[in-house]
Write a protein that holds these residues in place. Structure first.
Motif, PDB file in Angstrom:
ATOM      1  N   GLY A   1     -15.886  10.313 -35.913  1.00  0.00           N
ATOM      2  CA  GLY A   1     -15.370  11.152 -34.841  1.00  0.00           C
ATOM      3  C   GLY A   1     -16.436  12.048 -34.255  1.00  0.00           C
ATOM      4  O   GLY A   1     -16.537  12.210 -33.029  1.00  0.00           O
ATOM      5  N   LEU A   2     -17.249  12.639 -35.111  1.00  0.00           N
ATOM      6  CA  LEU A   2     -18.330  13.493 -34.644  1.00  0.00           C
ATOM      7  C   LEU A   2     -19.386  12.687 -33.892  1.00  0.00           C
ATOM      8  O   LEU A   2     -19.905  13.127 -32.855  1.00  0.00           O
ATOM      9  CB  LEU A   2     -18.958  14.197 -35.848  1.00  0.00           C
ATOM     10  N   ALA A   3     -19.684  11.478 -34.400  1.00  0.00           N
ATOM     11  CA  ALA A   3     -20.654  10.622 -33.712  1.00  0.00           C
ATOM     12  C   ALA A   3     -20.142  10.230 -32.334  1.00  0.00           C
ATOM     13  O   ALA A   3     -20.898  10.228 -31.348  1.00  0.00           O
ATOM     14  CB  ALA A   3     -20.937   9.376 -34.550  1.00  0.00           C
ATOM     15  N   SER A   4     -18.855   9.910 -32.243  1.00  0.00           N
ATOM     16  CA  SER A   4     -18.256   9.546 -30.958  1.00  0.00           C
ATOM     17  C   SER A   4     -18.331  10.716 -29.988  1.00  0.00           C
ATOM     18  O   SER A   4     -18.692  10.557 -28.812  1.00  0.00           O
ATOM     19  CB  SER A   4     -16.799   9.116 -31.159  1.00  0.00           C
ATOM     20  N   ALA A   5     -17.960  11.908 -30.477  1.00  0.00           N
ATOM     21  CA  ALA A   5     -17.976  13.095 -29.627  1.00  0.00           C
ATOM     22  C   ALA A   5     -19.388  13.422 -29.153  1.00  0.00           C
ATOM     23  O   ALA A   5     -19.607  13.753 -27.979  1.00  0.00           O
ATOM     24  CB  ALA A   5     -17.384  14.277 -30.390  1.00  0.00           C
ATOM     25  N   ALA A   6     -20.360  13.324 -30.065  1.00  0.00           N
ATOM     26  CA  ALA A   6     -21.749  13.631 -29.701  1.00  0.00           C
ATOM     27  C   ALA A   6     -22.287  12.628 -28.691  1.00  0.00           C
ATOM     28  O   ALA A   6     -22.995  12.998 -27.741  1.00  0.00           O
ATOM     29  CB  ALA A   6     -22.622  13.649 -30.956  1.00  0.00           C
TER      30      ALA A   6
ATOM     31  N   ASP B   1     -28.416  14.260 -41.859  1.00  0.00           N
ATOM     32  CA  ASP B   1     -27.688  15.511 -41.994  1.00  0.00           C
ATOM     33  C   ASP B   1     -28.385  16.604 -41.183  1.00  0.00           C
ATOM     34  O   ASP B   1     -29.618  16.647 -41.112  1.00  0.00           O
ATOM     35  CB  ASP B   1     -27.618  15.939 -43.459  1.00  0.00           C
ATOM     36  N   VAL B   2     -27.585  17.484 -40.582  1.00  0.00           N
ATOM     37  CA  VAL B   2     -28.132  18.602 -39.803  1.00  0.00           C
ATOM     38  C   VAL B   2     -27.468  19.894 -40.262  1.00  0.00           C
ATOM     39  O   VAL B   2     -26.461  19.882 -40.965  1.00  0.00           O
ATOM     40  CB  VAL B   2     -27.914  18.395 -38.287  1.00  0.00           C
ATOM     41  N   ASP B   3     -28.042  21.019 -39.867  1.00  0.00           N
ATOM     42  CA  ASP B   3     -27.528  22.320 -40.308  1.00  0.00           C
ATOM     43  C   ASP B   3     -26.183  22.648 -39.682  1.00  0.00           C
ATOM     44  O   ASP B   3     -25.335  23.287 -40.310  1.00  0.00           O
ATOM     45  CB  ASP B   3     -28.538  23.426 -39.977  1.00  0.00           C
ATOM     46  N   SER B   4     -25.992  22.262 -38.447  1.00  0.00           N
ATOM     47  CA  SER B   4     -24.758  22.557 -37.724  1.00  0.00           C
ATOM     48  C   SER B   4     -24.313  21.312 -36.978  1.00  0.00           C
ATOM     49  O   SER B   4     -25.147  20.540 -36.486  1.00  0.00           O
ATOM     50  CB  SER B   4     -24.973  23.704 -36.725  1.00  0.00           C
ATOM     51  N   ILE B   5     -22.999  21.111 -36.869  1.00  0.00           N
ATOM     52  CA  ILE B   5     -22.536  19.941 -36.123  1.00  0.00           C
ATOM     53  C   ILE B   5     -22.949  20.013 -34.662  1.00  0.00           C
ATOM     54  O   ILE B   5     -23.041  18.977 -33.987  1.00  0.00           O
ATOM     55  CB  ILE B   5     -21.004  19.759 -36.227  1.00  0.00           C
TER      56      ILE B   5
ATOM     57  N   LEU C   1      -7.171  25.704 -30.803  1.00  0.00           N
ATOM     58  CA  LEU C   1      -7.204  24.351 -30.250  1.00  0.00           C
ATOM     59  C   LEU C   1      -7.910  24.273 -28.907  1.00  0.00           C
ATOM     60  O   LEU C   1      -8.299  23.185 -28.469  1.00  0.00           O
ATOM     61  CB  LEU C   1      -5.780  23.815 -30.110  1.00  0.00           C
ATOM     62  N   LYS C   2      -8.097  25.411 -28.246  1.00  0.00           N
ATOM     63  CA  LYS C   2      -8.721  25.397 -26.921  1.00  0.00           C
ATOM     64  C   LYS C   2     -10.096  26.050 -26.901  1.00  0.00           C
ATOM     65  O   LYS C   2     -10.676  26.238 -25.833  1.00  0.00           O
ATOM     66  CB  LYS C   2      -7.794  26.084 -25.906  1.00  0.00           C
ATOM     67  N   SER C   3     -10.620  26.381 -28.076  1.00  0.00           N
ATOM     68  CA  SER C   3     -11.942  27.002 -28.122  1.00  0.00           C
ATOM     69  C   SER C   3     -13.033  25.940 -28.060  1.00  0.00           C
ATOM     70  O   SER C   3     -12.896  24.842 -28.618  1.00  0.00           O
ATOM     71  CB  SER C   3     -12.079  27.822 -29.412  1.00  0.00           C
ATOM     72  N   ARG C   4     -14.122  26.256 -27.391  1.00  0.00           N
ATOM     73  CA  ARG C   4     -15.258  25.344 -27.220  1.00  0.00           C
ATOM     74  C   ARG C   4     -16.555  26.091 -27.553  1.00  0.00           C
ATOM     75  O   ARG C   4     -16.649  27.296 -27.333  1.00  0.00           O
ATOM     76  CB  ARG C   4     -15.350  24.834 -25.776  1.00  0.00           C
TER      77      ARG C   4
ATOM     78  N   HIS D   1     -12.705  17.258 -32.075  1.00  0.00           N
ATOM     79  CA  HIS D   1     -14.137  17.073 -31.842  1.00  0.00           C
ATOM     80  C   HIS D   1     -14.383  16.587 -30.414  1.00  0.00           C
ATOM     81  O   HIS D   1     -15.315  17.057 -29.739  1.00  0.00           O
ATOM     82  CB  HIS D   1     -14.706  16.045 -32.816  1.00  0.00           C
ATOM     83  N   TYR D   2     -13.579  15.629 -29.968  1.00  0.00           N
ATOM     84  CA  TYR D   2     -13.777  15.082 -28.618  1.00  0.00           C
ATOM     85  C   TYR D   2     -13.720  16.195 -27.573  1.00  0.00           C
ATOM     86  O   TYR D   2     -14.570  16.273 -26.673  1.00  0.00           O
ATOM     87  CB  TYR D   2     -12.699  14.051 -28.285  1.00  0.00           C
ATOM     88  N   GLU D   3     -12.699  17.050 -27.687  1.00  0.00           N
ATOM     89  CA  GLU D   3     -12.543  18.116 -26.695  1.00  0.00           C
ATOM     90  C   GLU D   3     -13.643  19.160 -26.811  1.00  0.00           C
ATOM     91  O   GLU D   3     -14.161  19.647 -25.800  1.00  0.00           O
ATOM     92  CB  GLU D   3     -11.167  18.775 -26.851  1.00  0.00           C
TER      93      GLU D   3
END
Length: 542
Positions: A18-23, A239-243, A517-520, A74-76
């Protein structure tokens, strides 16, 4: 016509598809393309709404009221593109729709089978509603080889053939484990995962290899050779320090360039990654730190609060500080004094939840925050527990409770039986199904002019996402406000309380909705930015 990217996983779960897709979506956006992300989940539940947080983690809710997989969060967060009911589908929903059609006679007496009926339904879900979108990224849940995922893998295999040439590619995410005794990364699990994928007719175009250390060039060449993938398409995903470092890290490894090459796209604009570089720099170079206690009932699985923890990170970004989180199981406070656990924190959050377990502990946390002047943020259930605490200890209503826990002498919180969605009246009863029957999705609220929340939002009307069955009883508004707890936000029809606050407290706010849910990262939610600001002020006093 849209191009499709199918992201699959192998070896083990929880590698970060999911994170890879979002990134990747964020990287394509940075090059000026439009994106849409979708998640295909193989489990038989119609949606995750009735699943335990211990099993599934957070349920992410969209504006249109869909209860979805947490990856949509993650996507949003990474793309800023709002997801909807059309962006998450499960085996249960596919089969439910097909069986409904079969009972209605839509198949004209034909035999209903996995191929073509189920696979066609999956393909219809993937391709519908993508007009004007440059890239559609579809993540397939689970791991290649899982029996429940086979219809989805078959569906995307067929769809790739049906689409025009160079309009579909496959990315496979695998693990390169480091064997300490051998002193090396092992490629065999990746080879076997790709072999499994190829056995069902899918040849990956790009391999993303998760590892905790640099992948030597020789190992990448070996993977390329044995997995039938170009060497430059073997991407190390370290691996990284932050997503929020992931988009820049994946760009530096050549992921977006490999995707464009796989599609045969030449002359694409260079990516503008300044936004992500600013976020990474802010996270890596804070001016200080604060400690926030999350008093919850699902703390054993941190993914149950994924959007919440990310919203706290965003609040930290807004204030230039690092946010440390103290995880506290609410039931602890039913036996022990909260003071030793909470006296050194700079803020307290009591998040959402269901059921009586841990409720007394959450009430104790709210009381500690109120009496000690610690910034308090009650979300959904956390707001309700704060109201019960004030009703019992300030308003003199000793029997105040929630009917969620059984018959209540004073039902300060009760089951909603009806509410308005737009111009339509929604009705529920205690005997209604659990799935999809809550007050779900975006609803408008009207804020009290001059209130703290109106100042925080800079507006008198807001729209926030909800997920709950119980509400604070407006019949007790006068007695609550007489005790010092103000209702400063109500539903558009004026019938349901949305926000409470204690004006005399340094920062004490409860909300019935889920602002997390709406924070970015590039647009922190104002409530979280303000809460962390109050925590910073608190840290200067203690």
């Amino acid at each position: 016509m849209s191009r499709y990217i199918f992201i699959t996983g192998g070896v083990v779960s929880s590698l970060g598809k999911g994170l890879a897709s979002a990134a990747l979506g964020a990287l394509l956006q940075a090059r000026g393309y439009t994106v849409r992300l979708r998640k295909l989940d193989p489990y038989l539940n119609v949606d995750p709404g009735t699943m335990s947080p211990f099993q599934h983690g957070e349920v992410f809710v969209t504006d249109d009221g869909a209860e979805t997989d947490l990856d949509l969060g993650h996507y949003e967060r990474f793309t800023g593109v709002p997801c909807s009911q059309a962006d998450n589908v499960t085996t249960g929903r596919i089969y439910s729709d097909i069986i409904t059609k079969e009972r209605r006679g839509d198949f004209l007496g034909g035999t209903v089978q996995v191929i073509p009926h189920v696979t066609n339904a999956i393909q219809d879900f993937i391709v519908e509603g993508n007009d004007g979108v440059d890239f559609v990224l579809c993540e397939i849940g689970g791991t290649v080889g899982d029996i429940e995922g086979l219809p989805f893998f078959e569906a995307i295999r067929q769809l790739a053939i049906k689409l025009p040439p160079e309009h579909a590619i496959f990315i496979h995410l695998t693990l390169l484990p480091y064997v300490r005794a051998a002193g090396e990364l092992k490629t065999k699990p990746t080879q076997h995962s790709v072999k499994e994928l190829r056995s069902i007719g899918i040849q990956p175009d790009i391999l993303m290899c998760r590892a905790d250390r640099e992948v030597p060039a020789d190992e990448r060449r070996k993977i390329a050779l044995f997995c039938n993938v170009r060497e430059e398409a073997v991407i190390q995903a370290l691996d990284v320090d932050s997503i929020y470092d992931v988009p820049v890290a994946y760009h530096n490894e050549g992921l977006d360039a490999a995707v464009l090459e796989a599609f045969g796209i030449d002359g694409a604009p260079a990516p503008d990654l300044r936004r992500w570089e600013r976020i990474s720099h802010s996270i890596a170079n804070p001016d200080g730190d604060v400690t926030i206690a999350i008093v919850g009932k699902y703390t054993e699985l941190r993914d149950a609060y994924k959007s919440l923890t990310e919203a706290l990170v965003h609040g930290g970004i807004a204030n230039g500080v690092h946010v440390n989180i103290e995880w506290i199981e609410a039931e602890v406070f039913e036996q022990e004094d909260p003071a030793p656990f909470l006296e050194n924190v700079n803020g307290i959050i009591v998040p959402g939840g269901f059921g009586e377990r841990g409720a007394a502990g959450k009430i104790a946390a709210a009381k500690f925050a109120r009496t000690r002047g610690v910034p308090y943020f009650g979300i959904c259930f956390g707001m309700q527990m704060a109201v019960i605490e004030v009703a019992r200890n300030l308003a003199g209503l000793e029997g105040a409770n929630s009917t969620e826990f059984g018959a209540a002498e004073i039902p300060i919180v009760g089951l909603m039986t009806e509410w308005m969605r737009g111009n339509e009246l929604e009705r529920r009863a205690e005997t209604s199904d659990l799935g999809g029957t809550m007050r779900l999705g975006a609803y408008e609220a009207v804020l009290e002019p001059g209130s703290r929340v109106a100042e925080i939002y800079g507006a008198d009307e807001i729209s926030e996402r909800h997920r709950h069955r119980y509400e604070v009883n407006m019949h007790y508004r006068d007695v609550l406000e007489g005790a010092g707890l103000q209702i400063t936000g109500v539903s558009a029809d004026g019938l349901l309380p949305e926000i409470v606050e204690i004006p005399e407290h340094p920062w004490f706010i409860g909300v019935q909705f889920h602002p997390e849910l709406k924070s970015r990262p590039f647009e922190p939610h104002p409530l979280f930015a303000s809460f962390i600001e109050a925590a910073v002020e608190r840290s200067r006093l203690v």
